[in-house]
Design a protein around this motif. Structure first.
Motif, PDB file in Angstrom:
ATOM      1  N   ALA A 159      68.010  94.449   2.213  1.00 28.36           N
ATOM      2  CA  ALA A 159      66.815  95.291   2.122  1.00 28.36           C
ATOM      3  C   ALA A 159      65.708  94.774   3.032  1.00 28.36           C
ATOM      4  O   ALA A 159      65.035  95.552   3.721  1.00 28.36           O
ATOM      5  CB  ALA A 159      66.336  95.357   0.678  1.00 28.36           C
ATOM      6  N   VAL A 160      65.501  93.468   3.042  1.00 32.38           N
ATOM      7  CA  VAL A 160      64.477  92.871   3.907  1.00 32.38           C
ATOM      8  C   VAL A 160      64.809  93.137   5.376  1.00 32.38           C
ATOM      9  O   VAL A 160      63.933  93.490   6.176  1.00 32.38           O
ATOM     10  CB  VAL A 160      64.355  91.362   3.622  1.00 32.38           C
ATOM     11  CG1 VAL A 160      63.562  90.654   4.710  1.00 32.38           C
ATOM     12  CG2 VAL A 160      63.702  91.131   2.264  1.00 32.38           C
ATOM     13  N   ALA A 161      66.077  92.990   5.733  1.00 29.50           N
ATOM     14  CA  ALA A 161      66.481  93.188   7.130  1.00 29.50           C
ATOM     15  C   ALA A 161      66.234  94.621   7.591  1.00 29.50           C
ATOM     16  O   ALA A 161      65.824  94.847   8.734  1.00 29.50           O
ATOM     17  CB  ALA A 161      67.950  92.816   7.303  1.00 29.50           C
ATOM     18  N   VAL A 162      66.475  95.599   6.712  1.00 31.81           N
ATOM     19  CA  VAL A 162      66.354  97.003   7.119  1.00 31.81           C
ATOM     20  C   VAL A 162      65.010  97.603   6.737  1.00 31.81           C
ATOM     21  O   VAL A 162      64.818  98.817   6.852  1.00 31.81           O
ATOM     22  CB  VAL A 162      67.501  97.862   6.525  1.00 31.81           C
ATOM     23  CG1 VAL A 162      68.848  97.308   6.943  1.00 31.81           C
ATOM     24  CG2 VAL A 162      67.405  97.967   5.004  1.00 31.81           C
ATOM     25  N   SER A 163      64.072  96.777   6.315  1.00 29.55           N
ATOM     26  CA  SER A 163      62.799  97.281   5.785  1.00 29.55           C
ATOM     27  C   SER A 163      62.011  98.114   6.781  1.00 29.55           C
ATOM     28  O   SER A 163      61.234  98.986   6.401  1.00 29.55           O
ATOM     29  CB  SER A 163      61.939  96.110   5.299  1.00 29.55           C
ATOM     30  OG  SER A 163      61.629  95.237   6.370  1.00 29.55           O
ATOM     31  N   CYS A 164      62.197  97.855   8.088  1.00 30.24           N
ATOM     32  CA  CYS A 164      61.487  98.623   9.120  1.00 30.24           C
ATOM     33  C   CYS A 164      62.371  99.693   9.742  1.00 30.24           C
ATOM     34  O   CYS A 164      62.063 100.223  10.808  1.00 30.24           O
ATOM     35  CB  CYS A 164      60.948  97.684  10.194  1.00 30.24           C
ATOM     36  SG  CYS A 164      59.676  96.554   9.589  1.00 30.24           S
ATOM     37  N   ARG A 165      63.471  99.984   9.083  1.00 29.84           N
ATOM     38  CA  ARG A 165      64.421 101.014   9.518  1.00 29.84           C
ATOM     39  C   ARG A 165      64.881 100.777  10.959  1.00 29.84           C
ATOM     40  O   ARG A 165      64.649 101.600  11.851  1.00 29.84           O
ATOM     41  CB  ARG A 165      63.816 102.405   9.368  1.00 29.84           C
ATOM     42  CG  ARG A 165      64.842 103.513   9.402  1.00 29.84           C
ATOM     43  CD  ARG A 165      64.289 104.835   8.939  1.00 29.84           C
ATOM     44  NE  ARG A 165      65.285 105.878   9.064  1.00 29.84           N
ATOM     45  CZ  ARG A 165      65.134 107.128   8.620  1.00 29.84           C
ATOM     46  NH1 ARG A 165      64.017 107.461   8.007  1.00 29.84           N
ATOM     47  NH2 ARG A 165      66.092 108.012   8.781  1.00 29.84           N
ATOM     48  N   PRO A 166      65.546  99.654  11.215  1.00 28.79           N
ATOM     49  CA  PRO A 166      65.982  99.333  12.582  1.00 28.79           C
ATOM     50  C   PRO A 166      67.122 100.233  13.032  1.00 28.79           C
ATOM     51  O   PRO A 166      67.827 100.841  12.224  1.00 28.79           O
ATOM     52  CB  PRO A 166      66.452  97.882  12.455  1.00 28.79           C
ATOM     53  CG  PRO A 166      66.956  97.804  11.046  1.00 28.79           C
ATOM     54  CD  PRO A 166      66.011  98.660  10.243  1.00 28.79           C
ATOM     55  N   GLY A 167      67.325 100.274  14.346  1.00 28.41           N
ATOM     56  CA  GLY A 167      68.453 101.023  14.880  1.00 28.41           C
ATOM     57  C   GLY A 167      69.737 100.225  14.917  1.00 28.41           C
ATOM     58  O   GLY A 167      70.826 100.782  15.011  1.00 28.41           O
ATOM     59  N   LEU A 168      69.616  98.882  14.849  1.00 27.98           N
ATOM     60  CA  LEU A 168      70.780  97.995  14.896  1.00 27.98           C
ATOM     61  C   LEU A 168      70.628  96.930  13.823  1.00 27.98           C
ATOM     62  O   LEU A 168      69.622  96.212  13.783  1.00 27.98           O
ATOM     63  CB  LEU A 168      70.889  97.341  16.269  1.00 27.98           C
ATOM     64  CG  LEU A 168      71.970  96.269  16.457  1.00 27.98           C
ATOM     65  CD1 LEU A 168      73.358  96.859  16.253  1.00 27.98           C
ATOM     66  CD2 LEU A 168      71.872  95.625  17.839  1.00 27.98           C
ATOM     67  N   LEU A 169      71.619  96.827  12.951  1.00 27.30           N
ATOM     68  CA  LEU A 169      71.649  95.808  11.904  1.00 27.30           C
ATOM     69  C   LEU A 169      72.820  94.874  12.168  1.00 27.30           C
ATOM     70  O   LEU A 169      73.971  95.301  12.269  1.00 27.30           O
ATOM     71  CB  LEU A 169      71.807  96.453  10.523  1.00 27.30           C
ATOM     72  CG  LEU A 169      71.971  95.496   9.338  1.00 27.30           C
ATOM     73  CD1 LEU A 169      70.755  94.595   9.188  1.00 27.30           C
ATOM     74  CD2 LEU A 169      72.227  96.271   8.051  1.00 27.30           C
ATOM     75  N   LEU A 170      72.525  93.577  12.276  1.00 26.69           N
ATOM     76  CA  LEU A 170      73.524  92.548  12.539  1.00 26.69           C
ATOM     77  C   LEU A 170      73.676  91.671  11.309  1.00 26.69           C
ATOM     78  O   LEU A 170      72.678  91.287  10.688  1.00 26.69           O
ATOM     79  CB  LEU A 170      73.089  91.696  13.731  1.00 26.69           C
ATOM     80  CG  LEU A 170      72.728  92.463  15.009  1.00 26.69           C
ATOM     81  CD1 LEU A 170      72.099  91.530  16.030  1.00 26.69           C
ATOM     82  CD2 LEU A 170      73.962  93.153  15.586  1.00 26.69           C
ATOM     83  N   GLY A 171      74.902  91.327  10.959  1.00 27.20           N
ATOM     84  CA  GLY A 171      75.146  90.472   9.799  1.00 27.20           C
ATOM     85  C   GLY A 171      76.064  89.317  10.152  1.00 27.20           C
ATOM     86  O   GLY A 171      77.166  89.527  10.661  1.00 27.20           O
ATOM     87  N   ASP A 172      75.610  88.093   9.902  1.00 19.86           N
ATOM     88  CA  ASP A 172      76.421  86.901  10.148  1.00 19.86           C
ATOM     89  C   ASP A 172      77.049  86.460   8.833  1.00 19.86           C
ATOM     90  O   ASP A 172      76.387  85.831   8.004  1.00 19.86           O
ATOM     91  CB  ASP A 172      75.556  85.782  10.738  1.00 19.86           C
ATOM     92  CG  ASP A 172      76.381  84.574  11.163  1.00 19.86           C
ATOM     93  OD1 ASP A 172      77.624  84.649  11.119  1.00 19.86           O
ATOM     94  OD2 ASP A 172      75.787  83.550  11.540  1.00 19.86           O
ATOM     95  N   GLU A 173      78.299  86.830   8.618  1.00 22.74           N
ATOM     96  CA  GLU A 173      79.015  86.518   7.364  1.00 22.74           C
ATOM     97  C   GLU A 173      78.171  86.903   6.151  1.00 22.74           C
ATOM     98  O   GLU A 173      77.921  86.073   5.266  1.00 22.74           O
ATOM     99  CB  GLU A 173      79.360  85.018   7.316  1.00 22.74           C
ATOM    100  CG  GLU A 173      80.295  84.540   8.407  1.00 22.74           C
ATOM    101  CD  GLU A 173      81.751  84.790   8.088  1.00 22.74           C
ATOM    102  OE1 GLU A 173      82.048  85.382   7.036  1.00 22.74           O
ATOM    103  OE2 GLU A 173      82.593  84.390   8.899  1.00 22.74           O
ATOM    104  N   PRO A 174      77.725  88.153   6.046  1.00 24.23           N
ATOM    105  CA  PRO A 174      76.787  88.522   4.977  1.00 24.23           C
ATOM    106  C   PRO A 174      77.362  88.511   3.567  1.00 24.23           C
ATOM    107  O   PRO A 174      76.608  88.609   2.602  1.00 24.23           O
ATOM    108  CB  PRO A 174      76.359  89.942   5.376  1.00 24.23           C
ATOM    109  CG  PRO A 174      77.518  90.470   6.163  1.00 24.23           C
ATOM    110  CD  PRO A 174      78.057  89.295   6.919  1.00 24.23           C
ATOM    111  N   THR A 175      78.701  88.384   3.430  1.00 19.43           N
ATOM    112  CA  THR A 175      79.302  88.379   2.094  1.00 19.43           C
ATOM    113  C   THR A 175      80.082  87.101   1.810  1.00 19.43           C
ATOM    114  O   THR A 175      80.804  87.025   0.814  1.00 19.43           O
ATOM    115  CB  THR A 175      80.260  89.578   1.940  1.00 19.43           C
ATOM    116  OG1 THR A 175      81.327  89.451   2.894  1.00 19.43           O
ATOM    117  CG2 THR A 175      79.543  90.894   2.168  1.00 19.43           C
ATOM    118  N   SER A 176      79.936  86.076   2.650  1.00 18.82           N
ATOM    119  CA  SER A 176      80.831  84.910   2.587  1.00 18.82           C
ATOM    120  C   SER A 176      80.680  84.096   1.317  1.00 18.82           C
ATOM    121  O   SER A 176      81.614  83.401   0.912  1.00 18.82           O
ATOM    122  CB  SER A 176      80.598  84.002   3.792  1.00 18.82           C
ATOM    123  OG  SER A 176      79.281  83.481   3.789  1.00 18.82           O
TER     124      SER A 176
END
Length: 278
Positions: A159-176
């Motif tokens: 939620a924090v990462a997408v709070s500004c409604r970005p066009g590109l979301l990158l995740g580094d092992e977001p579920t590890s």
């Protein structure tokens, strides 16, 4: 903002370690379409995390081109890169704690992340709208973060990462660091952001179940694109120089030094392995 397209051409990144230059990426040619969901796979040290960091504008490539949307990141000033990272590109780092301020509640974490964009006059969704989008429980929006489960914390990190409604979301092992149930909830949150906002999503993962949840996979081997997967089927990728890196299971049957040729048969190209002369 809709999803951003990512294009690389001959992308190279070299770093200095122990007195030597090491090529982390050795010529990546890649196109990720706007609005795609993609998983980057590969063994440790293959270069996938370096590639993700370049996509995020946190490193500059040593050579080659890297475009995110209509911007060539390597040509941007530091000030312009800061603005792009704050509004158009977002990243979820490995481990929820690295993405959050522990002394703020969930709602205030999202509001804080939107601060710079609001100061620039950018229209952003309300914190509650963002939390609802990723499926964060409303009852937990104002409680101390120390009381939240690991799964809820990772949802909040998204939620924090997408709070500004970005066009590109990158995740580094977001579920590890999550159990299977929490992992699937976070994957659904990423899919929901993609569906509702059209955000392009690219994640690095070692988890085959995470990869299976993505419509497209890209395998990085030895700093190059080694293979791609589309809807569960794997393909080798022809490099710009005409080389074709074979996957490990194919190398077991076609070892280095084998003689091969392409043969056209009924409108399709077939790889033919020749027996070596004695």
């Amino acid at each position: 903002m809709s999803g951003l397209r990512v294009v690389t051409r001959g992308l190279v990144h070299i770093y200095h370690a122990d007195g030597h230059d090491v090529a982390a990426l050795s010529g990546i040619d890649l196109v990720v379409g706007a609005g795609e969901r993609v998983a980057l796979l590969g063994p440790s040290g293959a270069g996938k995390s370096t590639l993700l960091t370049l996509f995020g504008g946190l490193l500059r490539p040593s050579a080659g081109r890297l475009l995110v949307g209509d911007r060539e990141l390597s040509q941007l000033s530091e000030a312009d890169l800061d603005e792009v990272r704050g509004t158009e590109i977002a990243m979820v780092l490995q481990g929820a704690a690295r993405n959050l301020l522990p002394y703020l509640c969930a709602r205030d974490n999202v509001a804080f992340a939107q601060g710079a964009a609001r100061q620039r006059g950018r229209q952003v969704p309300s914190p509650d709208e963002v939390l609802d989008l990723v499926g964060f429980p409303t009852a937990s929006a104002d409680v101390p973060l120390a009381t939240l489960t690991p799964g809820a914390l990772q949802l909040l990190a998204v939620a924090v990462a997408v709070s500004c409604r970005p066009g590109l979301l990158l995740g580094d092992e977001p579920t590890s660091q999550l159990d299977h149930g929490a992992r699937d909830v976070v994957l659904e949150a990423l899919a929901q952001v993609n569906r509702q906002w059209g955000t392009t999503v690219i994640v690095v993962t070692h988890d085959p179940d995470v990869a299976a949840a993505m419509p497209r996979t890209i395998t990085i081997r030895d700093g190059r694109v080694g293979a791609e997967g589309r809807e569960g089927e794997e393909f080798a990728v022809v490099s710009a120089d005409g080389s074709v890196p074979l996957p490990p299971h194919a190398l077991a049957a076609i070892p280095p030094g084998s003689l091969v040729r392409l043969h056209e048969e009924d409108g399709r190209w077939v790889l033919v392995v020749e027996e070596e002369s004695p």
